[in-house]
Design an enzyme around this catalytic site. Structure first.
Site, PDB file in Angstrom:
ATOM      1  N   SER A 241      60.635  45.473  48.792  1.00 26.99           N
ATOM      2  CA  SER A 241      59.970  46.035  49.964  1.00 26.99           C
ATOM      3  C   SER A 241      61.032  46.530  50.941  1.00 26.99           C
ATOM      4  O   SER A 241      62.217  46.208  50.814  1.00 26.99           O
ATOM      5  CB  SER A 241      59.088  44.963  50.623  1.00 26.99           C
ATOM      6  OG  SER A 241      58.369  45.491  51.720  1.00 26.99           O
ATOM      7  N   CYS A 242      60.592  47.325  51.915  1.00 34.57           N
ATOM      8  CA  CYS A 242      61.510  47.798  52.967  1.00 34.57           C
ATOM      9  C   CYS A 242      60.653  48.291  54.123  1.00 34.57           C
ATOM     10  O   CYS A 242      59.595  47.720  54.399  1.00 34.57           O
ATOM     11  CB  CYS A 242      62.447  48.885  52.438  1.00 34.57           C
ATOM     12  SG  CYS A 242      61.604  50.390  51.885  1.00 34.57           S
ATOM     13  N   GLY A 243      61.049  49.363  54.798  1.00 39.38           N
ATOM     14  CA  GLY A 243      60.253  49.881  55.892  1.00 39.38           C
ATOM     15  C   GLY A 243      59.087  50.727  55.434  1.00 39.38           C
ATOM     16  O   GLY A 243      57.970  50.581  55.910  1.00 39.38           O
ATOM     17  N   TRP A 270      56.738  47.635  54.765  1.00 37.67           N
ATOM     18  CA  TRP A 270      56.471  47.073  56.082  1.00 37.67           C
ATOM     19  C   TRP A 270      55.601  47.983  56.951  1.00 37.67           C
ATOM     20  O   TRP A 270      54.915  47.522  57.869  1.00 37.67           O
ATOM     21  CB  TRP A 270      57.779  46.728  56.803  1.00 37.67           C
ATOM     22  CG  TRP A 270      57.519  45.818  57.956  1.00 37.67           C
ATOM     23  CD1 TRP A 270      57.591  46.104  59.295  1.00 37.67           C
ATOM     24  CD2 TRP A 270      57.094  44.444  57.875  1.00 37.67           C
ATOM     25  NE1 TRP A 270      57.246  45.009  60.044  1.00 37.67           N
ATOM     26  CE2 TRP A 270      56.938  43.974  59.199  1.00 37.67           C
ATOM     27  CE3 TRP A 270      56.844  43.572  56.806  1.00 37.67           C
ATOM     28  CZ2 TRP A 270      56.543  42.672  59.482  1.00 37.67           C
ATOM     29  CZ3 TRP A 270      56.443  42.282  57.087  1.00 37.67           C
ATOM     30  CH2 TRP A 270      56.294  41.846  58.414  1.00 37.67           C
TER      31      TRP A 270
END
Length: 285
Positions: A241-243, A270
């Site tokens: 996952s990330c932004g 996110w």
């Protein structure tokens, strides 16, 4: 001419230069920048690109037009249509690069893997490495590529949604790794997107994507394996996952290169999780 085979999911400039004119090869520029950077990847591609490179626009064209989230993976039909319009066929080997070195190109690599195309690699060091080596460039308006015929076949094992991430966070057989900075993970730094809460998913671990890079290149495979070893067991499935699902693909590529075969990207990342009041958030490390 013999059928072209990629040596790995990561190729260097020497390999690409040696095969640049092979009829099985298509080079894609997948440059994308955070909105605050004030840069336009497509405009920069028009000004300067690796010879023959086509622009892969996952932010404005090759995305789910119905989703309010940024650059979400589209359905098979849209992906097939847009990729075919770039002159790409299922027989092609693809090499993807970006103008930062290693930043957004792995997102395009993951998209092709998620759509069933295994013959795809990322150029290590991207355009900066190509420029430093003095290799061939093009400028100006490119000639349109003849249309190809690409058929996408969605591979669900490469893709995770919010429900699957919720389950994975409770399952020891999975590991969720967050590629954002430690400050954004802990909530010390605010999220750049309005209305998105700070913090992280309870049970996720932080592995900032920048810690897998050195001067715009991925660390050697042995170093990638060393970075991942304290966080990810060989038998665990990985969700990245990330932004907004871009730098998560850097972690996915690094894990793939280090020998982990069960790797998925949480596409909403996110932007979805932190933007939903129904999903749990934790502050601190």
């Amino acid at each position: 001419m013999n059928r072209l085979e990629l040596p790995s999911a990561l190729v260097d400039c020497d390999w690409l230069a040696a095969h640049l004119t092979h009829p099985d090869l298509v080079v894609l520029d997948a440059s994308w920048h955070m909105p605050a950077a004030g840069r336009d990847g497509e405009q920069e591609w028009r000004r300067q690109r690796i010879t023959g490179a086509r622009f892969f626009d996952f932010d404005r064209r090759i995305k789910d037009p119905q989703s309010p989230l940024p650059h979400m993976l589209p359905d098979e039909s849209l992906f097939s249509r847009e990729v075919s319009a770039l002159g790409i066929e299922n027989r092609h080997c693809l090499v993807v690069y970006d103008s930062c070195g290693i930043f957004s190109a792995p997102r395009a690599w993951w998209m092709f893997r998620a759509m069933g195309h295994e013959r795809v690699a990322v150029l290590d060091g991207g355009l900066p490495a190509w420029l430093a080596a003095g290799l061939p460039l093009e400028q100006g308006e490119p000639a349109p590529a003849p249309a190809g015929r690409f058929v996408a076949r969605r591979q669900s094992t490469w893709i995770a949604d919010a429900g699957q991430v919720e389950t994975a966070l409770q399952d020891e057989g999975y590991r969720v790794l967050d590629a954002r900075s430690r400050e954004r993970f802990s909530g010390e730094a605010p999220d750049p997107r309005p209305g998105v809460r700070p913090g992280h998913m309870p049970g996720a671990f932080c592995l900032p994507f920048g810690e897998l890079l050195e001067q715009g290149r991925l660390l050697p495979r042995t170093e990638l394996a060393r970075k991942l070893a304290p966080l990810l067991a060989a038998e665990q499935r990985l969700v990245c996952s990330c932004g907004s699902g871009v730098t998560a693909a850097i972690v996915a590529l690094a894990a793939h290169l280090a020998g982990h075969e069960r790797v998925a990207v949480y596409d909403g990342s996110w932007a979805e999780w932190g933007g939903s009041s129904s999903l749990p958030v934790r502050l601190g490390q």
